[in-house]
Design a protein around this motif. Structure first.
Motif, PDB file in Angstrom:
ATOM      1  N   LYS A   2       5.323   0.851   8.990  1.00  0.00           N
ATOM      2  CA  LYS A   2       4.117   0.039   8.882  1.00  0.00           C
ATOM      3  C   LYS A   2       3.003   0.885   8.273  1.00  0.00           C
ATOM      4  O   LYS A   2       2.789   2.026   8.677  1.00  0.00           O
ATOM      5  CB  LYS A   2       3.677  -0.486  10.240  1.00  0.00           C
TER       6      LYS A   2
ATOM      7  N   LYS B 152       6.957  -8.046  10.880  1.00  0.00           N
ATOM      8  CA  LYS B 152       7.925  -6.969  10.672  1.00  0.00           C
ATOM      9  C   LYS B 152       9.304  -7.545  10.349  1.00  0.00           C
ATOM     10  O   LYS B 152      10.041  -6.995   9.537  1.00  0.00           O
ATOM     11  CB  LYS B 152       7.992  -6.096  11.930  1.00  0.00           C
TER      12      LYS B 152
ATOM     13  N   TYR C  67       4.041  -2.929   4.738  1.00  0.00           N
ATOM     14  CA  TYR C  67       5.127  -2.057   5.172  1.00  0.00           C
ATOM     15  C   TYR C  67       5.675  -1.320   3.960  1.00  0.00           C
ATOM     16  O   TYR C  67       5.731  -1.875   2.851  1.00  0.00           O
ATOM     17  CB  TYR C  67       6.266  -2.864   5.800  1.00  0.00           C
TER      18      TYR C  67
END
Length: 123
Positions: A112, A83, A3
């Motif tokens: 992402k 995440k 990320y």
């Protein structure tokens, strides 16, 4: 999963407090030691950059500065399992700014980075 966290804020008129910089360095060490932080750096003002755009079949290059009220001022690249992990690291980073630099305002975008898992064929 990778990320990218992009920090966006108005260019400050005062330098960041030394306490904030020390806390950011400590958080970066913690994230690196946890195996989560791959890279981080500040970004130069948009006056030093360019924007490349395609519109109506034409390529155009515009040199900065750009008119946005907020500019991207730094980034961090993370390798995490979820995440939620990157959101936690980014929230901790933003909380340091809130707690140690009164009046500072900004936001972070967490994006992402596409990886092989995003292109896996269905089973």
């Amino acid at each position: 999963m990778r990320y990218l966290a992009l920090l966006k804020a108005a260019r400050p008129t005062t330098p960041p407090p030394p306490e904030l910089m020390a806390a950011i360095m400590k958080l970066g060490e913690d994230a690196t030691n946890a195996g989560s932080l791959l890279d981080t750096a500040g970004l130069a003002p948009s006056a030093m950059g360019s924007r490349v755009n395609v519109s109506e079949g034409k390529l155009a290059v515009t040199d900065g500065p750009f008119a946005e009220a907020k500019e991207f001022i730094s980034y961090a690249l993370y390798e995490v399992r979820t995440k939620e992990e990157v959101v936690e690291w980014t929230s901790r980073f933003m909380q340091l700014h809130r707690d140690l630099w009164p009046g500072w305002e900004g936001d972070a975008e967490v994006l992402k980075v596409m990886g092989p898992e995003d292109f896996a064929s269905p089973a």
